[in-house]
Design a protein around this motif. Structure first.
Motif, PDB file in Angstrom:
ATOM      1  N   ALA A   1      31.033 120.481  43.805  1.00 38.87           N
ATOM      2  CA  ALA A   1      31.543 119.710  44.936  1.00 38.87           C
ATOM      3  C   ALA A   1      30.692 119.891  46.185  1.00 38.87           C
ATOM      4  N   LEU A   2      29.895 120.974  46.257  1.00 33.06           N
ATOM      5  CA  LEU A   2      29.043 121.223  47.427  1.00 33.06           C
ATOM      6  C   LEU A   2      27.714 120.492  47.346  1.00 33.06           C
ATOM      7  N   VAL A   3      27.323 120.041  46.157  1.00 28.14           N
ATOM      8  CA  VAL A   3      25.989 119.460  45.961  1.00 28.14           C
ATOM      9  C   VAL A   3      26.006 117.983  46.324  1.00 28.14           C
ATOM     10  N   ALA A   4      25.085 117.590  47.208  1.00 24.93           N
ATOM     11  CA  ALA A   4      24.979 116.189  47.611  1.00 24.93           C
ATOM     12  C   ALA A   4      23.923 115.450  46.807  1.00 24.93           C
ATOM     13  N   SER A   5      22.801 116.126  46.520  1.00 25.05           N
ATOM     14  CA  SER A   5      21.722 115.461  45.789  1.00 25.05           C
ATOM     15  C   SER A   5      20.917 116.483  45.002  1.00 25.05           C
ATOM     16  N   VAL A   6      20.195 115.983  44.015  1.00 24.98           N
ATOM     17  CA  VAL A   6      19.359 116.825  43.157  1.00 24.98           C
ATOM     18  C   VAL A   6      18.004 116.153  43.029  1.00 24.98           C
ATOM     19  N   ALA A   7      16.946 116.935  43.185  1.00 23.85           N
ATOM     20  CA  ALA A   7      15.585 116.430  42.990  1.00 23.85           C
ATOM     21  C   ALA A   7      14.924 117.260  41.897  1.00 23.85           C
ATOM     22  N   ALA A   8      14.355 116.563  40.913  1.00 27.47           N
ATOM     23  CA  ALA A   8      13.649 117.244  39.824  1.00 27.47           C
ATOM     24  C   ALA A   8      12.285 116.589  39.683  1.00 27.47           C
ATOM     25  N   THR A   9      11.294 117.151  40.322  1.00 27.54           N
ATOM     26  CA  THR A   9       9.951 116.581  40.228  1.00 27.54           C
ATOM     27  C   THR A   9       9.355 116.810  38.838  1.00 27.54           C
ATOM     28  N   THR A  10       9.751 117.917  38.218  1.00 27.05           N
ATOM     29  CA  THR A  10       9.383 118.238  36.835  1.00 27.05           C
ATOM     30  C   THR A  10      10.575 118.954  36.198  1.00 27.05           C
ATOM     31  N   PRO A  11      10.567 119.160  34.872  1.00 24.68           N
ATOM     32  CA  PRO A  11      11.685 119.882  34.257  1.00 24.68           C
ATOM     33  C   PRO A  11      11.837 121.322  34.727  1.00 24.68           C
ATOM     34  N   VAL A  12      10.801 121.890  35.354  1.00 21.39           N
ATOM     35  CA  VAL A  12      10.889 123.289  35.794  1.00 21.39           C
ATOM     36  C   VAL A  12      10.914 123.406  37.315  1.00 21.39           C
ATOM     37  N   ASP A  13      11.079 122.280  37.997  1.00 18.83           N
ATOM     38  CA  ASP A  13      11.154 122.307  39.457  1.00 18.83           C
ATOM     39  C   ASP A  13      12.362 121.489  39.901  1.00 18.83           C
ATOM     40  N   ILE A  14      13.531 122.125  39.845  1.00 23.34           N
ATOM     41  CA  ILE A  14      14.784 121.467  40.198  1.00 23.34           C
ATOM     42  C   ILE A  14      15.285 122.070  41.507  1.00 23.34           C
ATOM     43  N   ARG A  15      15.682 121.191  42.424  1.00 20.58           N
ATOM     44  CA  ARG A  15      16.190 121.645  43.719  1.00 20.58           C
ATOM     45  C   ARG A  15      17.480 120.911  44.038  1.00 20.58           C
ATOM     46  N   LEU A  16      18.458 121.674  44.501  1.00 20.79           N
ATOM     47  CA  LEU A  16      19.754 121.113  44.862  1.00 20.79           C
ATOM     48  C   LEU A  16      19.905 121.127  46.379  1.00 20.79           C
ATOM     49  N   THR A  17      20.308 120.002  46.939  1.00 18.99           N
ATOM     50  CA  THR A  17      20.585 119.936  48.373  1.00 18.99           C
ATOM     51  C   THR A  17      22.099 119.856  48.570  1.00 18.99           C
ATOM     52  N   LEU A  18      22.637 120.811  49.317  1.00 14.15           N
ATOM     53  CA  LEU A  18      24.077 120.849  49.543  1.00 14.15           C
ATOM     54  C   LEU A  18      24.473 119.889  50.660  1.00 14.15           C
ATOM     55  N   GLY A  19      25.740 119.604  50.729  1.00 17.58           N
ATOM     56  CA  GLY A  19      26.218 118.654  51.725  1.00 17.58           C
ATOM     57  C   GLY A  19      25.965 119.096  53.150  1.00 17.58           C
ATOM     58  N   ASP A  20      25.856 120.395  53.396  1.00 15.83           N
ATOM     59  CA  ASP A  20      25.598 120.884  54.755  1.00 15.83           C
ATOM     60  C   ASP A  20      24.113 121.064  55.037  1.00 15.83           C
ATOM     61  N   GLY A  21      23.256 120.597  54.137  1.00  9.84           N
ATOM     62  CA  GLY A  21      21.813 120.641  54.363  1.00  9.84           C
ATOM     63  C   GLY A  21      21.117 121.834  53.746  1.00  9.84           C
ATOM     64  N   ARG A  22      21.822 122.842  53.263  1.00 12.10           N
ATOM     65  CA  ARG A  22      21.167 123.996  52.655  1.00 12.10           C
ATOM     66  C   ARG A  22      20.503 123.593  51.326  1.00 12.10           C
ATOM     67  N   LEU A  23      19.442 124.313  50.998  1.00 11.64           N
ATOM     68  CA  LEU A  23      18.646 123.996  49.806  1.00 11.64           C
ATOM     69  C   LEU A  23      18.762 125.120  48.786  1.00 11.64           C
ATOM     70  N   VAL A  24      18.932 124.757  47.533  1.00  7.99           N
ATOM     71  CA  VAL A  24      18.960 125.717  46.432  1.00  7.99           C
ATOM     72  C   VAL A  24      17.759 125.441  45.539  1.00  7.99           C
ATOM     73  N   VAL A  25      16.877 126.436  45.423  1.00 10.76           N
ATOM     74  CA  VAL A  25      15.732 126.333  44.512  1.00 10.76           C
ATOM     75  C   VAL A  25      16.205 126.835  43.151  1.00 10.76           C
ATOM     76  N   TRP A  26      16.291 125.936  42.200  1.00  9.97           N
ATOM     77  CA  TRP A  26      16.847 126.256  40.891  1.00  9.97           C
ATOM     78  C   TRP A  26      15.787 126.636  39.869  1.00  9.97           C
TER      79      TRP A  26
END
Length: 253
Positions: free
Chosen positions: A192-217
């Motif tokens: 519920a906190l995740v606003a968007s997900v960017a996956a430039t490659t299968p091993v570079d996934i990043r989650l952007t939370l609704g408050d702007g914080r970034l999760v490097v996955w």
């Protein structure tokens, strides 16, 4: 000399062979009576055979035990009529001859269907139970919003993304599948906190939370472990939360 005396030779008397007894005209030898027990057994066998043949004909070749109703359960976005149309069960098809695997395969071709079970219910019902795919990501495209399930499958296109569904940006199917696996590992409270997900490659996934914080996955491997680490990590102040190495997570301002 008399006839009796002429047949005598000394003290020995020659006797004539007995003449066969003539039967009166129309008097034939009596027939042997067939035991009643044998007749009963014969009729019992014949009756049993006739009964079995009748049952086989009714079950296999008549609509008496045929498909007269198709019951559908488990639908959410699909309708029961959608499933019945895909199942294409001809009315009156004898249930014993119905290929349930074939019916299930036809229903499974509906993009929204995740699992399907088909079973017979005598005397005349076919029961179809399905589960629909659950979207975990939304992909914006020119023809609308594509819904993606936990395997990365694009299974439906809608006009607008369902509320709370993260929006995905990925260049190819492997990246999309990896991002879907990562998001699927999150518990509902974190999803519920995740606003968007960017996956430039299968091993570079990043989650952007609704408050702007970034999760490097990072990659999709160890996603369950990363999800378990991320929850407590988000309680710490910061802007970037790195769980690519789940055993050594970091927080940066």
């Amino acid at each position: 000399m008399s006839a009796t005396a002429s047949r005598r030779t000394g003290d020995r008397v020659r006797r004539e062979p007995p003449r066969p007894t003539r039967r009166a005209p129309g008097n034939t030898r009596p027939r042997r009576r067939v035991p009643r027990r044998y007749l009963v057994r014969r009729w019992a066998v014949l009756g049993s055979f006739t009964f079995v043949v009748g049952v086989v004909v009714v079950v296999f070749f008549t609509p008496l035990l045929g498909a007269h109703d198709v019951e559908v359960s488990g639908t959410e976005q699909l309708t029961a009529d959608d499933v019945r149309a895909a199942a294409a069960v001809a009315p009156g098809t004898p249930l014993v001859r119905l290929d349930t695997d074939e019916v299930a395969a036809r229903v499974a071709q509906l993009p929204r269907v995740d699992t399907v079970q088909v079973r017979r219910s005598y005397p005349g019902t076919v029961r179809i139970a399905i589960s629909e795919r659950t979207p975990v990501l939304a992909v914006q495209a020119g023809d609308g919003v594509h819904l993606v399930d936990g395997t990365g499958l694009d299974f439906s296109t809608v006009k607008a993304a369902p509320p709370g569904l993260p929006v995905l940006s990925a260049p190819d199917q492997p990246s999309r599948a990896a991002a879907a696996a990562a998001v699927s590992a999150l518990p509902p409270a974190l999803t519920a906190l995740v606003a968007s997900v960017a996956a430039t490659t299968p091993v570079d996934i990043r989650l952007t939370l609704g408050d702007g914080r970034l999760v490097v996955w990072g990659g999709a491997e160890d996603s369950a472990r990363k999800a378990a680490v991320l929850g407590p990590l988000l309680t710490r102040p910061g802007k970037t939360y790195d769980v690519a190495a789940a055993d050594f997570p970091t927080v940066a301002e």
